[in-house]
Design a protein around this motif. Structure first.
Motif, mmCIF file in Angstrom:
data_model
loop_
_atom_site.group_PDB
_atom_site.id
_atom_site.type_symbol
_atom_site.label_atom_id
_atom_site.label_comp_id
_atom_site.label_asym_id
_atom_site.label_seq_id
_atom_site.Cartn_x
_atom_site.Cartn_y
_atom_site.Cartn_z
ATOM 1 N N UNK A 46 9.532 14.628 4.607
ATOM 2 C CA UNK A 46 9.126 13.775 5.916
ATOM 3 C C UNK A 46 7.707 14.047 6.002
ATOM 4 N N UNK A 47 7.151 15.071 5.855
ATOM 5 C CA UNK A 47 5.543 15.353 6.103
ATOM 6 C C UNK A 47 4.694 14.496 5.229
ATOM 7 N N UNK A 48 5.311 14.382 3.847
ATOM 8 C CA UNK A 48 4.415 13.516 2.980
ATOM 9 C C UNK A 48 4.661 12.177 3.272
ATOM 10 N N UNK A 49 5.684 11.701 3.733
ATOM 11 C CA UNK A 49 5.891 10.154 4.372
ATOM 12 C C UNK A 49 4.951 9.876 5.736
ATOM 13 N N UNK A 50 4.954 10.755 6.460
ATOM 14 C CA UNK A 50 4.233 10.723 7.627
ATOM 15 C C UNK A 50 2.747 10.601 7.281
ATOM 16 N N UNK A 51 2.029 11.377 6.367
ATOM 17 C CA UNK A 51 0.817 11.629 5.754
ATOM 18 C C UNK A 51 0.488 10.251 5.033
ATOM 19 N N UNK A 52 1.278 9.712 4.314
ATOM 20 C CA UNK A 52 1.147 8.296 3.633
ATOM 21 C C UNK A 52 1.019 7.126 4.599
ATOM 22 N N UNK A 107 0.877 -1.111 -0.028
ATOM 23 C CA UNK A 107 -0.060 -0.086 0.017
ATOM 24 C C UNK A 107 0.881 1.058 -0.052
ATOM 25 N N UNK A 108 1.954 1.331 0.730
ATOM 26 C CA UNK A 108 3.011 2.355 0.458
ATOM 27 C C UNK A 108 3.521 2.462 -0.785
ATOM 28 N N UNK A 109 3.786 1.553 -1.512
ATOM 29 C CA UNK A 109 4.331 1.683 -2.713
ATOM 30 C C UNK A 109 3.257 1.952 -3.751
ATOM 31 N N UNK A 110 1.620 1.873 -3.553
ATOM 32 C CA UNK A 110 0.973 2.128 -4.609
ATOM 33 C C UNK A 110 0.209 3.535 -3.999
ATOM 34 N N UNK A 111 0.811 4.137 -3.162
ATOM 35 C CA UNK A 111 0.165 5.496 -2.535
ATOM 36 C C UNK A 111 0.762 6.452 -3.435
ATOM 37 N N UNK A 112 0.200 7.619 -2.997
ATOM 38 C CA UNK A 112 0.435 9.090 -3.735
ATOM 39 C C UNK A 112 1.077 9.991 -2.478
ATOM 40 N N UNK A 113 2.265 10.021 -2.426
ATOM 41 C CA UNK A 113 3.228 9.742 -3.290
ATOM 42 C C UNK A 113 3.556 7.942 -2.871
ATOM 43 N N UNK A 114 4.340 7.658 -3.692
ATOM 44 C CA UNK A 114 4.921 6.270 -3.519
ATOM 45 C C UNK A 114 6.127 6.184 -2.741
ATOM 46 N N UNK A 115 5.985 5.312 -1.756
ATOM 47 C CA UNK A 115 7.168 4.989 -0.502
ATOM 48 C C UNK A 115 7.663 3.751 -0.863
ATOM 49 N N UNK A 116 8.837 3.628 -0.859
ATOM 50 C CA UNK A 116 9.711 2.466 -1.312
ATOM 51 C C UNK A 116 10.413 2.298 0.301
#
Length: 470
Positions: free
Chosen positions: A456-462, A427-436
């Motif tokens: 970092x904020x985008x990572x946290x939100x995802x 789900x992280x990989x398929x998100x926006x933004x994609x997190x690997x």
């Protein structure tokens, strides 16, 4: 349950679907709506005709077909090459594009993308110029070489050098240096493509200067040394030094070529890296007397994808005249990005300005502090049953460079009872933004060494969105 013929007749028409309210906004901005509808309907017919089991009425449901159309339109409207957040801790992640360009390099690319440039135009003489001139002087000053040439990647650089200097001749190389790089790309195969004949000497673990000398004959074209940048042989070993090869080259009037692979322009000590293997700088290879040195632009250099060739003027001149040079030449964007990257080295600002070097030199304590702040924000927004912890760990250099060197880091580990680690990763990989990220011991690990502070904020939100089920 309807029969196939009934279902085929009940498929909604293109005109009917075009009137659907959900497609109104798409029709205004996308001229391919009708074409996409036809493809979805064709696929529906194929599914009905090929279906051996009982057919489900949902296959012709208008709302379901419209959703498929919108999904295809959305997929086509978004770029396939997307920005991702690299939370793996692998600095030069080949699958994620290797080196990230510096701000200066990004701006340089934008300038030549938005305007005409003097790519092959000499502003002083008003005549045709060389695209290589924009970076050649910088490369020579930084490495101590007499001349330089840049092509589209290091594999091309090696192929070009072998073709220009040893086509139809023998190339002597240590058996322990017949490496394979990513994508099953092997030195013997490059040699075959260049129409040079491979002559292996020594053994896997030991090759002496005398082994090279015994192999030299009338058909010998050059002596090749390949730096084993993606693996290390330890123990009962012997490698012929550059100086020994150079002595042989001079004795028999043969060029000595070294493929460095990654190619460092700074000492590891400056980056505060304690490497368990030797990573020679380009400067040290040139100063040892090696005639031609090849290395990558998008690995330890921290620039764009490129194959850089430096060395003696007599040999580089011959390589420049090889017909293959034009086939593997660099474009204006590579020239711009590489020049900006090299300028950072020239003015001594490389560690501050080049993201790759900045990430490699990041201290564990700094990553630990950043990770603690991210954990605090995650915990404040998530239920207490989600385990979020901070552990010590190791990042990797990646990109086939310094393979046994670990970079001490701090890892954020996440484990949730309602979703397993693989599902979370997916789900992280398929998100926006994609997190690997990566998984270890059934926990998802995030390494902020390779996450930029502004991500970092985008990572946290995802992550919060996924774990809250949004």
């Amino acid at each position: 349950m309807r029969q196939k013929n009934e279902l085929l007749r009940a498929i909604p028409s293109v005109d009917r679907l075009l009137q659907h309210s959900d497609l109104k906004s798409w029709k205004e901005k996308n001229k391919k709506v009708t074409e996409v509808i036809r493809k979805v309907l064709d696929n529906t017919r194929s599914n009905i005709l090929s279906q051996e089991l009982e057919l489900n009425e949902e296959i012709i449901d208008e709302e379901i077909i419209i959703k498929k159309v919108i999904k295809k339109l959305r997929d086509k409207s978004e770029p396939k090459l997307k920005q991702v957040i690299n939370a793996t801790g692998v600095v030069l992640h080949t699958n994620l594009g290797r080196a990230v360009l510096s701000e200066e390099a990004q701006q340089a690319v934008a300038r030549v993308a938005n305007n005409y440039s003097n790519l092959e135009f000499n502003l002083e003489s008003g005549k045709r110029g060389s695209r290589y001139s924009h970076v050649e002087e910088l490369l020579c000053e930084l490495t101590g070489a007499e001349s330089a040439l840049v092509v589209n990647n290091n594999a091309s650089a090696v192929l070009l050098v072998l073709t220009a200097l040893a086509k139809g001749k023998q190339v002597v190389v240590s058996r322990g240096q017949l490496i394979e790089i990513g994508g099953s790309f092997r030195i013997p195969e490059i040699m075959e493509q260049s129409q040079a004949e491979l002559v292996e000497v020594g053994t896997t673990n030991k090759t002496y200067s005398s082994d090279y000398e015994r192999a030299i004959g009338e058909e010998t074209g050059l002596l090749l040394k390949v730096h084993t940048s993606n693996y290390v042989i330890k123990g009962f070993t012997k490698e012929t030094t550059n100086e020994e090869l150079v002595d042989l080259g001079q004795k028999y009037n043969l060029p000595v070529v070294e493929d460095l692979g990654s190619g460092f322009l700074v000492d590891l000590d400056r980056l505060r890296i304690r490497a368990s293997e030797i990573e020679p700088t380009v400067q040290s290879c040139v100063s040892s007397g090696v005639d031609v040195v090849t290395f990558s632009g998008d690995k330890l250099l921290g620039g764009p994808q490129a194959g850089i060739i430096v060395g003696r003027e007599s040999y580089i001149s011959k390589i420049k005249k090889c017909p293959l040079t034009r086939a593997v030449r660099i474009d204006k964007f590579t020239v711009a990005a590489l020049e900006a990257t090299l300028r950072s080295y020239y003015f001594g600002n490389e560690i501050e300005e080049i993201p790759t070097l900045r990430m490699l030199s990041s201290k564990q304590e700094e990553i630990h502090r950043r990770s603690e702040k991210v954990i605090a924000k995650l915990k404040s927004q998530l239920d207490s049953d989600i385990e979020i912890e901070l552990h010590s760990g190791n990042s990797q250099v990646g990109g086939g460079a310094l393979p046994t060197t670990d970079l001490p880091t701090a890892n954020i580990s996440i484990k949730a009872s309602r979703i397993n680690s693989k599902q979370l990763m997916d789900r992280m990989r398929d998100g926006k933004p994609s997190v690997i990220a990566r998984i270890e011991n059934e926990r998802v690990l995030l390494d902020l060494r390779t996450v930029f502070p502004n991500q970092e904020e985008s990572l946290i939100s995802a992550i919060v969105g996924i774990l809250r089920g949004k």
